[in-house]
Design a protein around this motif. Structure first.
Motif, short mmCIF file in Angstrom:
data_model
loop_
_atom_site.label_atom_id
_atom_site.label_comp_id
_atom_site.label_asym_id
_atom_site.label_seq_id
_atom_site.Cartn_x
_atom_site.Cartn_y
_atom_site.Cartn_z
N THR A 128 0.84 -1.20 0.00
CA THR A 128 0.00 0.00 0.00
C THR A 128 0.88 1.25 0.00
OG1 THR A 128 -0.13 0.05 2.43
CG2 THR A 128 -1.82 -1.21 1.26
N ASP A 135 -4.34 2.53 0.47
CA ASP A 135 -4.51 2.43 -0.98
C ASP A 135 -3.41 1.59 -1.61
OD1 ASP A 135 -6.69 4.21 -0.87
OD2 ASP A 135 -5.32 5.93 -0.87
N PHE A 136 -3.77 0.76 -2.58
CA PHE A 136 -2.81 -0.13 -3.24
C PHE A 136 -1.76 0.64 -4.04
CE2 PHE A 136 -6.32 -3.32 -3.03
CZ PHE A 136 -5.63 -4.28 -2.31
N LEU A 162 -7.93 -6.17 2.03
CA LEU A 162 -6.69 -5.82 1.34
C LEU A 162 -5.83 -7.05 1.10
CD1 LEU A 162 -5.43 -2.50 3.02
CD2 LEU A 162 -6.05 -2.82 0.63
#
Length: 429
Positions: A128, A135-136, A162
């Motif tokens: 992330t 967020d990736f 995730l």
């Protein structure tokens, strides 16, 4: 450059020369000839030592390089020097830098800065952005740019969604997810292993349950994410497991055929929670030293193959981070230089062949690296050592000094490494 190793015992379970005492002639980065009484030319460098042993170069899967952002603790030059002194020809660097290794620019910086070193450096990219668990990153781009695996490093993945999506995202290019298992809500403000010793010392505990819950969760999510598709290489790797229950969960998962692997930090095999009675901040690590029963289970896990590799978990911290009250001190130990000595000095039944397998063969398989073996015509990526020699760890080459082994005498000495056609002799031995 030509190098001749005289009367070296080869320790390589994959080599036809395994166990033999013989000469090795190296030229231009390759093993040209293996045999007895090889002739040395005039300009050749001859390496002779008592009880000389040689194995395929060792690989460390978990090293905090600290550069960029924390160069006062360690930088890319010093971490390579320290790795070579510890016998490592290859190291994988965690992404927890500033900025984090979450883009091609930072990853490229690491590769450029370490290109000429005799130690081969493999960046692990963040899952992330900023390794913050939100967020990736663009993992496909990072994979093509040279990321050897994906992990948020010191920040365990807390979000189950995730983790599942990462496993699915990595699947098309056979990527590897590495996670340090810890449920952070159970370890807030924790200082050491939760047990009798933490109660006696008045320190808030880090319960083993926090690790075991995530191991169990991740294994179930791994099974869910993969479905029924057969996978040969490990897809999920647990970093620095520390409890008996974690070992048992991973043992069962492997028996069921799940593509999982794991490692243990060498200091977890040496110390238990009773060592913290002195409040030595150099012994403050995460995961913490656990009970004697947990330590014994880790050794059993190594012996039966449940635990695949042994890592240094090299985590340099400066004096300002360590030379303070215990509850304010940062976690971490420097371990690259002393891994082999600490392991051999406290060995509980592992053969030399098993140790080399866990330091060289298995980590290469986990990272999808090309195999290295000692045979004629093969690349000369070698670690040279004496498993019976005693030495005192009097001075570290790291920029940080947070090692509990400073001043201690250990058995098992690294003499040097050979990699990329270069020989690095360990001046500390």
């Amino acid at each position: 450059m030509q190098i001749l190793l005289r009367s070296a015992r080869i320790v390589d379970p994959q080599s036809p020369f395994d166990g033999q005492v013989t000469d090795l002639l190296l030229e231009n980065g390759l093993i040209r000839q293996i045999g007895e009484n090889l002739t040395a030319s005039e300009n050749i460098r001859v390496i002779e030592h008592e009880n000389l042993h040689v194995s395929p170069g060792w690989v460390d899967l978990r090293v905090a390089g600290k550069d960029p952002g924390f160069e006062h603790k360690e930088d890319l030059d010093s971490v390579c020097v320290v790795a070579a002194a510890g016998g490592f020809t290859d190291i994988a660097l965690l992404p927890n830098t500033l900025p984090a290794v979450d883009n091609k620019s930072t990853l490229g910086y690491i590769r450029r800065m370490t290109e000429g070193h005799p130690v081969t450096v493999y960046p692990i990219a963040a899952i992330t952005k900023g390794a913050k668990g939100e967020d990736f990153t663009d993992m496909i781009d990072l994979h093509h740019a040279g990321a050897v695996a994906f992990s948020d490093g010191d920040h365990p993945l807390q979000n189950a969604d995730l983790l599942v999506k990462t496993l699915q995202y990595l699947k098309p290019f056979n990527g590897l997810l590495m996670n340090r298992p810890e449920e952070k809500m159970l370890t807030r403000f924790g200082q050491m292993h939760e047990g009798v010793q933490s109660t006696l010392l008045g320190l808030k505990g880090l319960p083993a349950l926090a690790e075991e819950l995530i191991v169990d969760r991740d294994l179930r999510l791994l099974d869910y994410a993969l479905g029924k598709d057969p996978v040969s290489a490990p897809v999920l790797h647990f970093s620095t497991i520390s409890s008996a229950r974690s070992v048992e969960l991973i043992r069962r998962a492997k028996a069921q055929g799940l593509p999982v692997s794991c490692d243990v930090a060498v200091h977890q095999l040496v110390f238990d929670d009773s060592a913290l009675a002195t409040f030595d901040t150099n012994l403050k690590v995460d995961p913490p030293f656990r009970s004697k029963a947990d330590v014994q289970a880790l050794w059993y896990g190594l012996a039966d193959g449940t635990i695949d590799t042994i890592v240094s978990d090299h985590n340099p911290q400066d004096d300002e981070s360590k030379n303070i009250e215990f509850d304010l001190a940062d976690f971490g130990i420097t371990g690259l230089e002393t891994l082999f000595g600490a392991l051999v000095s406290h060995n509980q039944g592992l053969s030399l062949g098993q140790i080399v397998h866990k330091l060289s063969v298995r980590p290469r398989q986990i990272l999808r690296l090309l195999p290295v073996t000692i045979d004629q015509g093969q690349a000369a990526t070698l670690t040279i050592f004496n498993p019976e020699r005693s030495w005192t760890f009097a001075q570290t080459l790291s920029k940080s000094k947070n090692s509990p082994f400073l001043g201690k005498t250990l058995t098992g000495a690294v003499l040097g490494i050979i990699n990329k056609g270069q020989f690095v002799q360990n001046a500390g031995i």
